[in-house]
Design an enzyme around this catalytic site. Sequence first.
Site, PDB file in Angstrom:
ATOM      1  N   ILE A 639       9.446   1.765   5.186  1.00 11.08           N
ATOM      2  CA  ILE A 639       9.866   2.251   3.868  1.00 11.08           C
ATOM      3  C   ILE A 639       8.978   1.703   2.762  1.00 11.08           C
ATOM      4  O   ILE A 639       9.220   1.917   1.594  1.00 11.08           O
ATOM      5  CB  ILE A 639      11.340   1.899   3.572  1.00 11.08           C
ATOM      6  CG1 ILE A 639      11.600   0.413   3.829  1.00 11.08           C
ATOM      7  CG2 ILE A 639      12.279   2.757   4.397  1.00 11.08           C
ATOM      8  CD1 ILE A 639      12.974  -0.041   3.366  1.00 11.08           C
ATOM      9  N   GLY A 640       7.948   0.982   3.108  1.00 14.22           N
ATOM     10  CA  GLY A 640       7.067   0.480   2.063  1.00 14.22           C
ATOM     11  C   GLY A 640       6.167  -0.600   2.589  1.00 14.22           C
ATOM     12  O   GLY A 640       6.278  -1.021   3.747  1.00 14.22           O
ATOM     13  N   GLY A 643       2.980  -7.248  -0.304  1.00 12.35           N
ATOM     14  CA  GLY A 643       1.815  -8.105  -0.242  1.00 12.35           C
ATOM     15  C   GLY A 643       1.578  -8.719   1.133  1.00 12.35           C
ATOM     16  O   GLY A 643       0.457  -9.035   1.503  1.00 12.35           O
ATOM     17  N   GLY A 645       3.018  -7.539   4.189  1.00 13.91           N
ATOM     18  CA  GLY A 645       3.183  -6.719   5.374  1.00 13.91           C
ATOM     19  C   GLY A 645       4.058  -5.523   5.067  1.00 13.91           C
ATOM     20  O   GLY A 645       4.449  -5.297   3.921  1.00 13.91           O
ATOM     21  N   LYS A 646       4.354  -4.777   6.104  1.00 13.17           N
ATOM     22  CA  LYS A 646       5.139  -3.563   5.902  1.00 13.17           C
ATOM     23  C   LYS A 646       6.638  -3.847   5.950  1.00 13.17           C
ATOM     24  O   LYS A 646       7.073  -4.808   6.579  1.00 13.17           O
ATOM     25  CB  LYS A 646       4.785  -2.549   6.984  1.00 13.17           C
ATOM     26  CG  LYS A 646       3.407  -1.956   6.774  1.00 13.17           C
ATOM     27  CD  LYS A 646       3.134  -0.859   7.776  1.00 13.17           C
ATOM     28  CE  LYS A 646       1.796  -0.207   7.458  1.00 13.17           C
ATOM     29  NZ  LYS A 646       1.375   0.706   8.526  1.00 13.17           N
ATOM     30  N   VAL A 647       7.379  -2.993   5.297  1.00 13.74           N
ATOM     31  CA  VAL A 647       8.826  -3.159   5.260  1.00 13.74           C
ATOM     32  C   VAL A 647       9.484  -2.013   6.027  1.00 13.74           C
ATOM     33  O   VAL A 647       9.110  -0.853   5.859  1.00 13.74           O
ATOM     34  CB  VAL A 647       9.335  -3.160   3.809  1.00 13.74           C
ATOM     35  CG1 VAL A 647      10.823  -3.451   3.776  1.00 13.74           C
ATOM     36  CG2 VAL A 647       8.582  -4.188   2.990  1.00 13.74           C
ATOM     37  N   LYS A 661      10.972  -7.250   6.603  1.00 17.86           N
ATOM     38  CA  LYS A 661       9.568  -7.337   6.237  1.00 17.86           C
ATOM     39  C   LYS A 661       8.808  -7.982   7.382  1.00 17.86           C
ATOM     40  O   LYS A 661       8.970  -9.157   7.677  1.00 17.86           O
ATOM     41  CB  LYS A 661       9.409  -8.145   4.958  1.00 17.86           C
ATOM     42  CG  LYS A 661       7.971  -8.381   4.609  1.00 17.86           C
ATOM     43  CD  LYS A 661       7.796  -8.774   3.165  1.00 17.86           C
ATOM     44  CE  LYS A 661       7.763  -7.556   2.294  1.00 17.86           C
ATOM     45  NZ  LYS A 661       7.329  -7.843   0.923  1.00 17.86           N
ATOM     46  N   ASP A 763       3.617 -12.288  -7.530  1.00 16.34           N
ATOM     47  CA  ASP A 763       3.243 -10.903  -7.270  1.00 16.34           C
ATOM     48  C   ASP A 763       4.266  -9.952  -7.880  1.00 16.34           C
ATOM     49  O   ASP A 763       4.760  -9.047  -7.231  1.00 16.34           O
ATOM     50  CB  ASP A 763       3.115 -10.672  -5.754  1.00 16.34           C
ATOM     51  CG  ASP A 763       2.474  -9.320  -5.434  1.00 16.34           C
ATOM     52  OD1 ASP A 763       1.885  -8.712  -6.359  1.00 16.34           O
ATOM     53  OD2 ASP A 763       2.572  -8.872  -4.284  1.00 16.34           O
TER      54      ASP A 763
END
Length: 913
Positions: A639-640, A643, A645-647, A661, A763
């Site tokens: 879903i996204g 900074g 890694g992927k979620v 995450k 971030d």
Amino acid sequence: MANYKEKYLSITLLTVLLVLLYSSCDANSVPNREVEALLKWKESLANQSIIQSWVTTPAGGNATVQSPCKWRGITCNSAGHVIEINLAYTGLRGTIEYLDFSSFPNLLRLDLKVNQLTGKIPPNIGLLSKLQYLDLSTNSLNSKLPISLANLTQVYELDMSRNNITGELDPRLFPDGTSPSKTGLITLKNFHLQKTLLSGRIPDEMGNLKHLSSLALDWSHFYGHIPPSLGNLSSLTYLGLSGLQLSGQIPASFGTLNKLTELRLHVNNLSGSLPEELGNLSSLLVLHLAVNNFTGQLPQDVCGGGKLVNFSAAFNNFSGPIPKSLRNCKTLYRVRLEYNQLTGNIDQDFGVYPNLTYIDFSYNKLSGELSPNWGECRNLTFLNAAGNMIGGQIPDEITQLNQLMRLDLSSNQLSGSIPAQIGKLENLFSLSLKDNILSGPIPAELGGLSNLESLDLSMNRLSGQIPGQLGDCSKLQSLCLSKNRLNGTIPYQLGKVPSSFSSLRSMVALNLSYNNLEGPLPDGNFFRSAQPESFSNNKDLCGERQGLKPCIAASIEKKKGKDHKHKIVVIVASLASISIFLVGCIWISAYICRRSANQPKIESRPEQKNHLSVCHFDGKLMYKDILEATKNFDEIYCIGAGGFGKVYKAEMLDGQVFAVKKLNSHSHDDIEIQEVNSFKNEVAALTEIRHRNIVRLYGFCAQRWHSFLVYEFMERGSLAKTLSNDVGAKELDWGKRIRIIKGVAHALSYMHHDCVPPIIHRDISSKNVLLSSELDARVSDFGTARLLNPDSSNWTAVAGTLGYVAPEFAYSLAVTEKCDVYSFGVLTLEVLMGKHPGEILSFLHSSSDDQKFGLIIDVLLDPRLSPPKRQELEDELSFILSLAMLCSQANPQSRPTMRSVSQQLEARQFQGF
Ligand SMILES: *[C@@H]1O[C@H](CO)[C@@H](O)[C@H](O)[C@H]1NC(C)=O
Ligand SMILES: *[C@@H]1O[C@H](CO)[C@@H](O)[C@H](O)[C@H]1NC(C)=O
Ligand SMILES: *[C@@H]1O[C@H](CO)[C@@H](O)[C@H](O)[C@H]1NC(C)=O
Ligand SMILES: *[C@@H]1O[C@H](CO)[C@@H](O)[C@H](O)[C@H]1NC(C)=O
Ligand SMILES: *[C@@H]1O[C@H](CO)[C@@H](O)[C@H](O)[C@H]1NC(C)=O
Ligand SMILES: *[C@@H]1O[C@H](CO)[C@@H](O)[C@H](O)[C@H]1NC(C)=O
Ligand SMILES: CC(=O)N[C@H]1CO[C@H](CO)[C@@H](O)[C@@H]1O
């Protein structure tokens, strides 16, 4: 008799008929032109009900044209001439470019305010030679001011404010050959902003409008000097030039405007000292000079006429004394002098003001003492004297101000004790006496402050015990008593504060550090949600939380007497830590390590001090479930990407949904073995954070191949995503956007200032701000940066999103809270504009003073939303914009702290010029 009556009647009728006939004959010439002009205008407008009544009789009817006098919005004189066109507040759409003004030689009033008119103001408006009233304000007219306006010499009220109107760049207006391009504003076109928007001067010819009694050009786009010719407008009672980019000095000619009751010059670039003549304005009720760059003294006679009600000069560089005439200015209602360099002795400068509701003279160089006179200002709701050199004691009389809502005397040199009677101020919701040299006890009477939300008595010399009565302040959200000499135990009554916890406010702050407190922490959310550091540096506090020793011992000890103290402490302490540990296991497994029933039981291992090691153990199970739920991290669950890694969205078999995450493998590699322990501590601390505006972190699971953080799932996804599509952007109306900005500010303030050591996000970007189902902001990934990269010098490797990273990072690797403040500034602009500010940011900073951006607010605002209609909303947006500018300054030292930002945003409702 009857005969006579009949005769009389018929004669009268005849006369009436004759008059009618005559006037209709006369009307044939002029009213026909008027009708034609109105119909021609109507034709040019889109079909709309407001002007449906504008019709002539149908074809085949009388050849003569119907009189327009009964049409909506049209008023005629007895001769049938149109004297007024009033379609204000009708929602009229279209332009006035096709309204032929030459056809209305008798028009006295033209009122089209608050509509949706676009386009230009036709130059022939100057032909309305009898016009007395002209209001085109609050439209989207996009025009220069026609120079012919100078011919409207009968106009007494002219309002064109709140439009996209600019001054004419007509060379006749610049006889001295000065060119507006020299001011540098033309550079705007490089950024493809509406380049004409910010150009234009106030035409000198405005000075010809001798009958003008009200001139409002506020919040438009004029720049340059104020034409001295305005001093000729001797009938002027209202002059509004606020929210422009005017520079230079106030012309001395203003001193002759002796009918002026209201002069608004705030939020400009005006500078220099004020002309002495300003003191001659003896009719003044309202004088606003705030947010400029004025120097020199305030006019000593500013209240010479004895009528001044509302006076603001805040945020300038005024020096010298408070005007003498203010002392006896009984009419004062609202006064703002904060952030100047004013000097003098306040016990002599201020008098008694029966009607005063708001006064702020904070952050000046004022000395002296608070006079008992303040107690006579019975209507005062807001008194801010912070940041001066005020000494002496707090006068008891101040406790008579029973309307008072906010009292801030912080950062002065007040000594003596806190007057107990302050507890009578039942409307008080914020009291700060921080950073003084107050001594003695905290009066138990403060418990009477039933509306108190914030109490800050830190950095004083207060001694004795914390009164249990404070627990009666059921609305208390923020209690700061740190850096005093308080001793004894923390009263258990504080545990019931605040009763409405988790209802409205997001911020719950507690700081009792640096005192001599001892004994157990009280129960209750207030204490549970506080950071361990809130209790640091005390004598002997205990409690079931990190950083404190457990203290079941203490209570048992009390029951059993004082023998064997140490033995019991040791035994009970170890029992306690085991049970805490067990509770921790259960708690964690309840959240993230669900579904273990058919799996091997968790074994408690007392030697493992940190419950996260259990998570590691149980994480294997979790790991399996998450692999199942995400089909081995299949892209369709992604879903996204953040900074690190992927979620992924992981919907567990029991229905719970998490955001997982998955860390890039290199992030994982970065965790050195020796760091594992501190890493676990960090995770433990982060999972304990509860804040309305921070995405909850449930835990961390590391395995050989993958490691991941498990977060609360946010259905609406990121702010970036919502802003990037038109539907989402429109759903986020101004109110919601303001709430999002406030939410992020609260979250950052909390992490920076209520956590010790502070947690820096590193971030902040619109991708890291998620939205709850109610569209509230939740900052995600808090602490992840530090977690995965404890060595801040390694920052570039992981964190920071281009376009949000503070500029100092280019030359220094030091990561401070101020980096987050910068990113927050950028983010705020993005929320207002609907897109990342990009290069506009540097333009904004290069062009002018940071506090003066109200003027371009409507240029910047997201065009997908309709511009704010209410003044308060517009003011609030301007204020937020100016805060964003402060936050995004290049010099990190100049940026405010997030606490101050968050407090200013909260305090907004009590401010406004
Ligand atoms: C003002 O009016 C005069 C006389 O009516 C006319 O000659 C002049 O052109 C007008 N000026 C403007 C700018 O319209
Ligand atoms: C303001 O004027 C500019 C150009 O003069 C135009 O591009 C812009 O759309 C106008 N804005 C509004 C809100 O009408
Ligand atoms: C205070 O305000 C009231 C109501 O607005 C007004 O009538 C009165 O004259 C004011 N008093 C002074 C001293 O200005
Ligand atoms: C001041 O307070 C008094 C009494 O509370 C009230 O009657 C009066 O209207 C107030 N004045 C203003 C200007 O609000
Ligand atoms: C707290 O300090 C005061 C003096 O400031 C002292 O009299 C009192 O005994 C102390 N109380 C405790 C519980 O230590
Ligand atoms: C304000 O004025 C001072 C000198 O009077 C000047 O140094 C400063 O740059 C000015 N600030 C702005 C923002 O114009
Ligand atoms: C053709 C027509 O309708 N004529 C009318 C014009 O108006 C006068 C007075 O109102 C009437 O008498 C006519 O019949």
